[in-house]
Design an enzyme around this catalytic site. Sequence first.
Site, PDB file in Angstrom:
ATOM      1  N   ASP A 129     -12.868  23.526 -19.025  1.00 49.61           N
ATOM      2  CA  ASP A 129     -13.255  24.913 -18.825  1.00 49.61           C
ATOM      3  C   ASP A 129     -13.036  25.662 -20.149  1.00 49.61           C
ATOM      4  OD1 ASP A 129     -10.523  25.205 -18.957  1.00 49.61           O
ATOM      5  OD2 ASP A 129     -10.263  25.633 -16.834  1.00 49.61           O
ATOM      6  N   ASP A 167     -14.735  20.816  -8.913  1.00 52.44           N
ATOM      7  CA  ASP A 167     -13.372  20.469  -9.311  1.00 52.44           C
ATOM      8  C   ASP A 167     -12.435  21.269  -8.446  1.00 52.44           C
ATOM      9  OD1 ASP A 167     -11.636  22.661 -10.996  1.00 52.44           O
ATOM     10  OD2 ASP A 167     -13.775  23.114 -10.973  1.00 52.44           O
ATOM     11  N   CYS A 180      -8.702   3.576   5.874  1.00 51.86           N
ATOM     12  CA  CYS A 180      -8.730   3.925   4.446  1.00 51.86           C
ATOM     13  C   CYS A 180      -8.230   2.727   3.647  1.00 51.86           C
ATOM     14  CB  CYS A 180      -7.847   5.140   4.183  1.00 51.86           C
ATOM     15  SG  CYS A 180      -7.762   5.585   2.422  1.00 51.86           S
ATOM     16  N   CYS A 199      -7.241   2.748   0.510  1.00 58.81           N
ATOM     17  CA  CYS A 199      -6.466   3.100  -0.676  1.00 58.81           C
ATOM     18  C   CYS A 199      -5.132   2.361  -0.673  1.00 58.81           C
ATOM     19  CB  CYS A 199      -6.264   4.617  -0.791  1.00 58.81           C
ATOM     20  SG  CYS A 199      -4.862   5.291   0.114  1.00 58.81           S
ATOM     21  N   CYS A 254      -2.583   3.794   1.903  1.00 55.20           N
ATOM     22  CA  CYS A 254      -2.823   3.479   3.322  1.00 55.20           C
ATOM     23  C   CYS A 254      -2.724   1.983   3.595  1.00 55.20           C
ATOM     24  CB  CYS A 254      -4.195   4.011   3.750  1.00 55.20           C
ATOM     25  SG  CYS A 254      -4.210   5.813   3.896  1.00 55.20           S
ATOM     26  N   HIS A 265      -3.930   8.930  -2.205  1.00 58.39           N
ATOM     27  CA  HIS A 265      -4.747   8.925  -0.987  1.00 58.39           C
ATOM     28  C   HIS A 265      -5.739  10.086  -0.997  1.00 58.39           C
ATOM     29  CE1 HIS A 265      -6.234   8.929   3.076  1.00 58.39           C
ATOM     30  NE2 HIS A 265      -5.941  10.220   3.094  1.00 58.39           N
TER      31      HIS A 265
END
Lengths: 368, 368
Positions: free
Chosen positions: A93, A269, A307, A309, A312, A338
């Site tokens: 930014d 974002d 999930c 990930c 998980c 996660h």
Amino acid sequence: MSDAFTFSVKARDGRARTGTINTPRGAIRTPAFMPVGTGATVKAMFPEDVAATGADIILGNTYHLMLRPGAERIARLGGLHKFMHWDKPILTDSGGYQVMSLSKLRRITEEGVTFQSHLDGATIALTPERAIEVQCLLGSDIQMVLDECTPFPATRDEAKKSLDLSMRWAARSKTAFKALSAPGQALFGIVQGSVYAELRRQSLDGLVELGFDGYAVGGLSVGEGHDEMVKTVTHTTQLLPEDKPRYLMGAGTPADIIAAVRGGIDMFDCVLPTRNGRNAFAFTEKGPVRLRNNAHINDTGPIETGCDCYCCTNFSRGTLRHFFNSGEMLGPILVSLHNLTFYQRLMAGMRAALKAGQFDDWAKRIDY
Amino acid sequence: MSDAFTFSVKARDGRARTGTINTPRGAIRTPAFMPVGTGATVKAMFPEDVAATGADIILGNTYHLMLRPGAERIARLGGLHKFMHWDKPILTDSGGYQVMSLSKLRRITEEGVTFQSHLDGATIALTPERAIEVQCLLGSDIQMVLDECTPFPATRDEAKKSLDLSMRWAARSKTAFKALSAPGQALFGIVQGSVYAELRRQSLDGLVELGFDGYAVGGLSVGEGHDEMVKTVTHTTQLLPEDKPRYLMGAGTPADIIAAVRGGIDMFDCVLPTRNGRNAFAFTEKGPVRLRNNAHINDTGPIETGCDCYCCTNFSRGTLRHFFNSGEMLGPILVSLHNLTFYQRLMAGMRAALKAGQFDDWAKRIDY
């Protein structure tokens, strides 16, 4: 890999679209979610793990990095990509938003904004030219013009005056960017105008006339509420060029993102997945899971069934509750991971639905 | 993998030795360093990353785990290995040491110790039988008898009285362990006796008569200093059985560990690599590196040249300094990882030197 910054839309569904932004540092699949790496790190995450969630690009905050460790220092240490060990694209930014939200004793003039650092009180000047210089020192792939993020609420006159200043700054930013940037780097303009449709049009007409590589919708997610945000996004995207990426700055919740994609936004974002993750708040398709809750004390199941990930796959809610209850760092680390995975899965789901022309069907299945 | 707990010495060099402890959950190469996973996590580390540094075994703290989340709860959630996602061996202490160092209103009787939790003030009784029960509920692979860690300094009479109590507790611990343990789990005795050679001998004679799977040297690293520690270790190991592993509890610095290996110790645990790592203190072969120091501000080099850890491969001292300076979690995470890697490289270096019969040559090259 070409040196050029390009954008191509692959499929549309209503106003929503999916495509690819190509940059010299890699492709960005849109709609894209950019994890926020404020201080040269997506908090508590190894960069490889951020990439493995599916993130094609992250965001760095010019305000934070120019104050600490400093743009010149990062340049001396090889640029932001090397400094933070992330070789995919980075969007920065302009610093303007955080000057307004974090610093003290701000003074806005035609020239730019002068402020006191929230870290040590040092007086610092940020002009459109300096904002671009800093972003070029960082070496970011997508840069933003310095603008004044119009406060909310603002009267029509206030909003008009603010956007006129932002427009002059946008022109100066573009001139500076032309002088300083490297091939393949991109500069985005930022549409302001508060909730006033006519002002939004004025803003984007001016920006499109200047010509940018992409257009952000700014001045939202500042308290206007979901419905007003969707209305303004939809109005604005209808008037933006079809062949340039559109970025909704600072949004948002899964519901905000889905609604904004429906309205034609390509990039997002937000700190929510990592900030909430550090505070034991996990996102799931069935809604939030608050891991400090006693309900999880004997729970051997994962945050989100199905999930894939690392969190998980390997850690139960019972263990995660214990980590947060004990102040163990692994709790914030795992839930941030996660949540980033959840956000990227949300984006991948949208991209697939858009390719299949089934965005509305897909969105109905998501329970937010 | 056999269900048996066995130990075999492969090579000796002076009193020092290298070998393998076999357990149903995997082999432990000795001399071994056990990272400390106090609260069911080696702080800030993914378990896979701990294993990748070369750790064959970690330590869990009975005191902490019995208070939070509770041994029965961990058992209900599948045992400590599953709870913390670590499937290699775990050694647990008995809780006695931390009752002394952390809790309030301790009262020691023949039966055991009663104390108030440092977390919520709850009154809790820890007996030799309960210490074993807790360790069996956790499912740890190597368990420790409850003992009284004799304070330092202690008079000969105080030390004698303390070790006699510890001996009676050791016998009760062994009886409880026989009743509750699973095949392949091991129980270690703990030699006390402060700095009194004759008392150390009395303690270990009594323990060897009871018969344990391994022997710890307790009551050290409590302020007696390096030389006294080495003297006591060497005296004690000379009298311990050659065919059982020896464990120096709570040690130590790299210099302590090298000296203790020279004295015949096989196993170590210490919080230094992780605790110091969280405080920006990195271990290297050339001595400590304090990463908050201004000297590193423009340093593009790694913590330790030639180190193949993830931190040294990818992050400069300049970036690490920035992370600590900014309070970014990635700093503690990365330096903990480096320090654990450093400690395991130290142990691997010793094991290789011992196999080659070149321990002293190797130790001379290490600059501590």
